[in-house]
Enzyme design. Sequence first.
Site, short mmCIF file in Angstrom:
data_model
loop_
_atom_site.label_atom_id
_atom_site.label_comp_id
_atom_site.label_asym_id
_atom_site.label_seq_id
_atom_site.Cartn_x
_atom_site.Cartn_y
_atom_site.Cartn_z
N THR A 147 0.83 -1.21 0.00
CA THR A 147 0.00 0.00 0.00
C THR A 147 0.86 1.26 0.00
O THR A 147 0.62 2.19 -0.76
CB THR A 147 -0.94 0.00 1.22
N LEU A 191 -8.44 -0.28 7.89
CA LEU A 191 -7.85 -1.11 8.93
C LEU A 191 -8.37 -0.71 10.31
O LEU A 191 -8.70 -1.56 11.14
CB LEU A 191 -6.33 -1.04 8.88
N THR A 241 0.30 -1.52 14.74
CA THR A 241 0.44 -2.28 13.51
C THR A 241 0.41 -1.33 12.31
O THR A 241 0.18 -1.75 11.18
CB THR A 241 -0.69 -3.33 13.37
N ARG A 275 2.71 2.15 11.50
CA ARG A 275 4.07 2.47 11.05
C ARG A 275 4.93 2.71 12.28
O ARG A 275 4.48 3.29 13.28
CB ARG A 275 4.08 3.71 10.14
N ASP A 318 4.28 -4.37 15.76
CA ASP A 318 4.60 -5.15 14.56
C ASP A 318 5.45 -4.34 13.60
O ASP A 318 5.90 -4.86 12.58
CB ASP A 318 3.29 -5.56 13.86
N GLU A 335 13.54 -1.08 9.42
CA GLU A 335 13.26 -2.50 9.24
C GLU A 335 14.17 -3.07 8.16
O GLU A 335 14.31 -2.48 7.09
CB GLU A 335 11.79 -2.69 8.85
N HIS A 381 6.81 -7.17 11.42
CA HIS A 381 6.02 -6.57 10.34
C HIS A 381 5.29 -7.63 9.52
O HIS A 381 5.36 -7.66 8.28
CB HIS A 381 6.92 -5.73 9.43
N ALA A 423 1.83 -8.42 10.38
CA ALA A 423 0.39 -8.32 10.62
C ALA A 423 -0.41 -8.40 9.32
O ALA A 423 -1.53 -8.92 9.30
CB ALA A 423 0.07 -7.02 11.35
N TRP A 424 0.15 -7.89 8.25
CA TRP A 424 -0.53 -7.86 6.96
C TRP A 424 -0.51 -9.19 6.24
O TRP A 424 -1.20 -9.38 5.24
CB TRP A 424 0.16 -6.83 6.05
#
Length: 322
Positions: free
Chosen positions: A78, A162, A236, A238, A262, A267, A289, A291-292
């Site tokens: 996204t 979300l 969850t 940024r 998350d 990163e 990272h 969660a998605w």
Amino acid sequence: MPESLPKVVFLDKATIPSHIQFRTLNFPHQWLEFDYTSAEQIDARLQGASIVISNKVVLSAETLAKHPSIRLIAVSATGTNNVDLSYCRENSISVCNIQGYATRSVPEHAIGMIFALKRNLFAYHQDIANGVWQKNKQFCFFTHPITDVAGSTIAVFGSGNLGQGVASLSQALGMQVIFAERKGINEAREGYVTFKEALQRADIVTLHCPLTEQTTNLIAREELAMMKPSAIVINTGRGGLVNEADLIDALKAGTIAGAGFDVFTQEPADESNPLLANMSLPNLLLTPHVAWGSDSALQSLVDILLDNIDNFMAGTPSNTVV
């Protein structure tokens, strides 16, 4: 394959697990894929590319200027902060992204973190590993508070798909949902409460905002001090939404009760990151990272990604950012 066919280059395909299925694009093409692409490798790999797929590889103006053959950048996520959108706009390069693919996965991950922290599952797991149960000599022991999720007030920061997904699940679990107004706005819109009131009332703070100049360090020392000592923070969204050093200080001081993260300011994170450096804290739950990334969300992402490319080539672009 003839060199005249459009070349599609996926710069970081390893961001998609290997068990997720990719169908073939609907038009004749050349397909090149690389698990990872470093800054030093990018120019060679983009030679002659018409369509570039990138999740996190940075496509700067300097890089794009060297490759005038590029017509489309298909971001397999996204967020598009890895692409110089201004350059693309000025040079007729289309950019598309993926929207709406994780509206089940991210909310479920956030709810999972809420249960784990409210019931102190991780802390009790650590206690058993450290032999506390054996020393206690009772059939059970209570070294950490266990609080119910039902009846809690959850403050949602970010009311997009979300945030709305978390709100829906929260209501089904018996939580009271409040939506936080933007920081610095004193008069809340209908259906919202002020930023300050949301922090003060919340048993759970959950973050689903984009990272912008205005939302960087949205939650820091001052905001954490407004919260209940029994409250938890879930991020969850940024990494930069929360000042990580201030959060660790708040956890250690008992200013808040727990945190589930998350996402991180950098990163992959390493032990220079305050969260990783303190990951042994019993009230801190970290995931990388993901969660998605439920299987259904990942498959949906890939299907939308390929549809975006096919639609562009058919003259009916979809999910366009530029």
